[in-house]
Design an enzyme around this catalytic site. Structure first.
Site, PDB file in Angstrom:
ATOM      1  N   PHE A 237      -1.078  23.579 -30.954  1.00  0.00           N
ATOM      2  CA  PHE A 237      -0.795  24.606 -31.974  1.00  0.00           C
ATOM      3  C   PHE A 237       0.033  25.767 -31.418  1.00  0.00           C
ATOM      4  O   PHE A 237      -0.006  26.870 -31.938  1.00  0.00           O
ATOM      5  CB  PHE A 237      -2.090  25.134 -32.592  1.00  0.00           C
ATOM      6  CG  PHE A 237      -3.061  24.064 -32.975  1.00  0.00           C
ATOM      7  CD1 PHE A 237      -2.767  23.194 -34.018  1.00  0.00           C
ATOM      8  CD2 PHE A 237      -4.243  23.902 -32.290  1.00  0.00           C
ATOM      9  CE1 PHE A 237      -3.642  22.183 -34.369  1.00  0.00           C
ATOM     10  CE2 PHE A 237      -5.132  22.893 -32.632  1.00  0.00           C
ATOM     11  CZ  PHE A 237      -4.837  22.033 -33.672  1.00  0.00           C
ATOM     12  N   GLY A 463       0.234  15.601 -31.649  1.00  0.00           N
ATOM     13  CA  GLY A 463      -0.579  15.184 -32.782  1.00  0.00           C
ATOM     14  C   GLY A 463       0.168  15.238 -34.096  1.00  0.00           C
ATOM     15  O   GLY A 463      -0.359  14.892 -35.145  1.00  0.00           O
ATOM     16  N   LYS A 628       2.926  10.421 -45.116  1.00  0.00           N
ATOM     17  CA  LYS A 628       1.530  10.406 -44.677  1.00  0.00           C
ATOM     18  C   LYS A 628       1.286  11.436 -43.583  1.00  0.00           C
ATOM     19  O   LYS A 628       0.389  12.284 -43.692  1.00  0.00           O
ATOM     20  CB  LYS A 628       1.154   9.015 -44.176  1.00  0.00           C
ATOM     21  CG  LYS A 628      -0.326   8.824 -43.885  1.00  0.00           C
ATOM     22  CD  LYS A 628      -0.617   7.364 -43.554  1.00  0.00           C
ATOM     23  CE  LYS A 628      -2.104   7.104 -43.426  1.00  0.00           C
ATOM     24  NZ  LYS A 628      -2.395   5.655 -43.169  1.00  0.00           N
ATOM     25  N   THR A 629       2.080  11.384 -42.523  1.00  0.00           N
ATOM     26  CA  THR A 629       1.882  12.345 -41.434  1.00  0.00           C
ATOM     27  C   THR A 629       2.297  13.750 -41.854  1.00  0.00           C
ATOM     28  O   THR A 629       1.710  14.735 -41.399  1.00  0.00           O
ATOM     29  CB  THR A 629       2.649  11.920 -40.167  1.00  0.00           C
ATOM     30  OG1 THR A 629       4.042  11.758 -40.476  1.00  0.00           O
ATOM     31  CG2 THR A 629       2.113  10.613 -39.613  1.00  0.00           C
ATOM     32  N   GLN A 633       0.061  17.121 -41.789  1.00  0.00           N
ATOM     33  CA  GLN A 633       0.455  18.391 -41.184  1.00  0.00           C
ATOM     34  C   GLN A 633       0.184  19.562 -42.124  1.00  0.00           C
ATOM     35  O   GLN A 633      -0.328  20.604 -41.706  1.00  0.00           O
ATOM     36  CB  GLN A 633       1.941  18.354 -40.816  1.00  0.00           C
ATOM     37  CG  GLN A 633       2.253  17.566 -39.568  1.00  0.00           C
ATOM     38  CD  GLN A 633       1.662  18.228 -38.348  1.00  0.00           C
ATOM     39  OE1 GLN A 633       2.072  19.303 -37.935  1.00  0.00           O
ATOM     40  NE2 GLN A 633       0.662  17.593 -37.768  1.00  0.00           N
ATOM     41  N   LYS A 696      14.149  19.125 -42.431  1.00  0.00           N
ATOM     42  CA  LYS A 696      13.818  20.506 -42.088  1.00  0.00           C
ATOM     43  C   LYS A 696      12.599  20.633 -41.170  1.00  0.00           C
ATOM     44  O   LYS A 696      12.582  21.491 -40.294  1.00  0.00           O
ATOM     45  CB  LYS A 696      13.572  21.323 -43.355  1.00  0.00           C
ATOM     46  CG  LYS A 696      14.835  21.661 -44.144  1.00  0.00           C
ATOM     47  CD  LYS A 696      14.498  22.563 -45.313  1.00  0.00           C
ATOM     48  CE  LYS A 696      15.733  23.079 -46.019  1.00  0.00           C
ATOM     49  NZ  LYS A 696      15.403  23.989 -47.132  1.00  0.00           N
ATOM     50  N   GLU A 700       4.932  24.018 -39.346  1.00  0.00           N
ATOM     51  CA  GLU A 700       4.502  25.405 -39.444  1.00  0.00           C
ATOM     52  C   GLU A 700       4.214  25.850 -40.891  1.00  0.00           C
ATOM     53  O   GLU A 700       3.294  26.628 -41.135  1.00  0.00           O
ATOM     54  CB  GLU A 700       5.575  26.351 -38.862  1.00  0.00           C
ATOM     55  CG  GLU A 700       6.258  25.876 -37.597  1.00  0.00           C
ATOM     56  CD  GLU A 700       5.393  25.922 -36.362  1.00  0.00           C
ATOM     57  OE1 GLU A 700       4.373  26.632 -36.354  1.00  0.00           O
ATOM     58  OE2 GLU A 700       5.739  25.241 -35.382  1.00  0.00           O
TER      59      GLU A 700
END
Length: 734
Positions: A237, A463, A628-629, A633, A696, A700
């Site tokens: 992170f 991750g 999916k990922t 996020q 993009k 975050e």
């Protein structure tokens, strides 16, 4: 041929992780491995008078106790300790360099033993005598001494005058406390010593080449003498962007003892590393009667260490989101006797947008206007500070789709007007924004005649799904099945990569892969032209594609040649190409991602317990490579936002300058029971300007605006405005 880009593809590294085959920094081993345990300082500022290791050295199995008095030679200039993401101003911390103590939990010694239990016990026997000095560890104690940071924010017009003459004004401070990253994996380094003083370093990091350069610089080693690897990272992170001190201590011990050494920090010692700095976000907004902004001022006061000036962009997000006739923004730093803060998911934006979006909500209340309607009236199609149009901005569509999915139109605007049994119900919303960044990456593709492909880069996967993204893009660009691709990353000997952060990795590494694949396609076509009677004669590289294991004419799919036949004809068993990501400088557009967050809270009126029962986060982030990922996020960012709003706060006893809740029992974070319904919406956004694939990044943006939406919902439920995070039950009922 199945297309993989844009689909919900499961993680290619998932099986390795759930079966335990994935190895992390503290799991690599070697013959004769020794174990180091750190002795931490117990004062926040002062000098070490003496260190007595005699009792520790007397313990059977203890090999050595390293201190600033007996360490190996280290570099003596600040630049030698400045990694690629270090603040430009200041003197980076040097582990075990001298007798000075700069912060609590600072390492003052390293006990090395044959096994970890012995090292841990012996570390309790090291006696350190200090000369303590006066200190300050609280932001408010040094608020008045804060100095201005030079930020490229141009004031527009006379904001002070416009604010004074505005029909409706709002002016308030919003507080964000110290927050810690708390990844599941503790920071650890396993350093293997090789003949001639060469080192192989397994480190928990977000940038293996950054750590490699740092270790080489600190210990005056050649680049070829140090290899750093981090194939898997158990969360970071942002805490792994800079090299953490355990890698220096492990390398120091390995060099001195000429053997392998592992150092793992304790959970308490993790609180001596970087963190999201406490900030005071001061917002003053002035509006006309129709809700349009006449003035927007934003001042951020943040904490930093005595030895480095760390800051991020807290103050520029109003100019990204809204139109205001005048604007002024300043950023100040207060020096404290603490470790240097660091980047934590959406650094600057998570804190700055919290203050901005709560202030916009309060302005909407003062105007007796729906909070969503106010944002639409203030909507900006240009970056106000840079005076540039956005390469794409579909925030209005985020508002529309998010509010529709949430049911915002059913909201009763009056505070305390909505209930569910004994619970008050509140609905709040906020906007979000982040930068759409791109960095120079490189990727290498090796393709063999039997159709197997290896794609590699030094980049990390913390991750976020980098392994999977790299495999997906490679599969589509080369026209081979996903299971024919092997991804290698997290090794400093692989093609260059900056640290993984800022939501720039997916876009950057994808374009490096595309460029390398283009070179492979061009070479295959060149060979195919030499095949007698080739159906591809006369075609250029831009007129063919790779699909289904063949080179295929785009205009006529019947014109094709199997890639295996081409390589056989050329007498090749493999093709290898390495290319970098290439992005044209674009000074004509602003590049950002945007979001609209809608939150529902339910609050026990008697107990003050707040539950976040629903979140809808609608995100516009260009082309989504893996739905999916990417959804994962955003959901993870939302959970961190819930923690920011309701739970997270490092509490310092200002009498001792020491964190009182340096553990994950008392440093509260959301758990499964705190997380209810989270809906993620990706708003279609085609961006033909930012890069050729329109990517993009989403790492975050998921957290930005979440804390504000929850805080605004708490106000709507209770009629009580709580401006200092976290919103705990004592603040709700007090």
């Amino acid at each position: 041929m199945t297309a993989h880009i844009g689909t919900a593809t499961s993680r290619v590294d998932g099986r390795a992780k759930v079966t335990g085959a994935a190895k992390y920094a503290a799991e690599f081993t070697a013959p004769g491995l020794a174990f180091g345990v750190v002795v931490s300082s117990t004062i926040p500022r002062g000098r070490i008078i003496s260190i007595d290791p005699s009792r520790a050295l007397a313990v059977d199995g203890v090999i050595d106790v390293l201190t600033h008095t007996n360490r190996v030679r280290m570099a003596d200039k600040d630049d030698d300790y400045r990694d690629e993401v270090a603040p430009e101003d200041g003197s980076p911390y040097r582990p075990l360099y001298d007798d000075q103590v700069h912060f609590n939990f600072q390492p003052v010694a390293l006990v090395v033993a044959e096994d970890e239990d012995t090292a841990r016990f012996a570390a309790t026997l090291v006696v350190v005598e200090y000369e303590a000095k006066s200190f300050a560890t609280g932001l408010h104690a040094r608020r008045e001494q804060a100095f201005k940071v030079d930020k490229p924010m141009k004031p527009r017009g006379d904001a002070t005058r416009a604010l004074a003459g505005a029909a409706v004004r709002h002016d308030a401070d919003y507080g964000v406390p110290i927050e810690y990253h708390n990844p599941m994996e503790l920071y650890a380094s396993t350093v293997l010593w090789r003949e001639g003083g060469k080192l192989v370093v397994y480190d928990k990091t977000q940038g293996v080449q950054n750590v490699q350069r740092y270790v080489c610089s600190v210990f005056r080693l050649k680049e070829d003498d140090v290899q750093v690897m981090s194939p898997f990272v158990g969360g970071a992170f942002g805490s792994g962007l800079r090299p953490q001190y355990q890698v220096v201590l492990a390398a120091m011990a390995a060099l001195k003892l000429k053997r392998a050494v592992r150092v793992v920090l304790s959970r308490a010692q993790m609180y001596g590393l970087c963190y999201r700095p406490a900030t005071i976000e001061r917002l003053a907004l002035g509006a006309r009667e129709d809700g349009t902004l006449a003035a927007l001022t934003h001042e951020a006061i943040a904490m930093t260490s005595q030895h480095e000036a760390f800051s991020r962009n807290d103050i520029g997000w109003g100019d990204v989101l809204y139109t205001s006739a005048t604007s002024r923004a300043t950023h100040r730093l207060a020096r404290l006797d603490v470790p240097t803060p660091g980047d934590m998911r959406a650094p600057g934006a998570a804190s700055g947008v919290y203050g901005l979006e709560c202030a916009m909500d309060e302005l909407a209340v003062a105007l007796k206007m729906d909070p969503l309607e106010l944002r639409l009236r203030c909507y900006s199609d240009r970056d106000q500070d840079k005076d540039l149009p956005f390469s794409s901005k579909r925030l209005k569509e985020c508002y529309q789709q998010g509010s529709g999915a949430f049911g915002w139109s059913k909201r009763n605007p009056e505070p305390r007007s909505m209930r569910d049994g004994r619970e008050l119900v509140g609905w709040g919303m906020a906007s979000g924004a982040w930068e759409a960044l791109q960095m120079p990456f490189a990727a290498r593709i090796v393709m063999t005649a039997n159709g197997h492909v290896e794609v590699s880069s030094a980049t990390s996967d913390i991750g976020t799904g980098t392994y999977t993204i790299m495999a997906q893009v490679t599969a589509d660009m080369l026209g081979v099945p996903l299971d024919s691709i092997n991804v290698k990353l997290g090794d400093s000997t692989l093609p260059k990569s900056p640290v993984e952060g800022g939501s720039w990795t997916a876009a950057s590494i994808s374009h490096a892969i595309v460029n390398a694949a283009d070179d492979i396609r061009a070479e295959l076509l060149k060979i195919a032209h030499t095949i007698p009677g080739s159906p591809l004669q006369g075609l250029g590289a831009d007129e063919v594609t790779l699909a289904g294991g063949a080179i295929v004419a785009i205009a006529d799919r019947n014109r094709s040649v199997p890639m295996a036949d081409v390589m056989r004809h050329g007498g090749m068993d493999r093709i290898e190409k390495e290319r970098g990501s290439e992005f044209e400088d674009d000074d004509k557009h602003a590049h950002n991602t945007h979001s609209a967050v809608f939150a529902e809270v339910k609050i026990d009126e008697e107990l003050g317990v707040v539950r976040v029962t629903r979140i809808v986060n609608a995100v516009a982030a260009g082309r989504i490579l893996n739905t999916k990922t990417a959804s994962s996020q955003i959901m993870g960012g939302v959970v961190m936002g819930i923690g920011m709003a309701l739970h997270e706060e490092a509490q310092i006893d200002q009498r001792f300058g020491r964190i009182m809740n340096a553990n994950i029992a008392e440093y509260h974070m959301p758990v499964n029971a705190d997380v209810h319904d989270i809906k993620v919406i990706f708003v279609d956004e085609e961006d033909r300007t930012i890069n050729k694939m329109g990517i993009k990044g989403v790492g975050e943006i998921g957290i930005v605006g979440v804390a504000a939406a929850i805080a605004n919902a708490v106000y709507h439920a209770t009629g009580k405005r709580i401006r200092d995070l976290p919103i705990t039950l004592d603040k709700v009922v007090g």
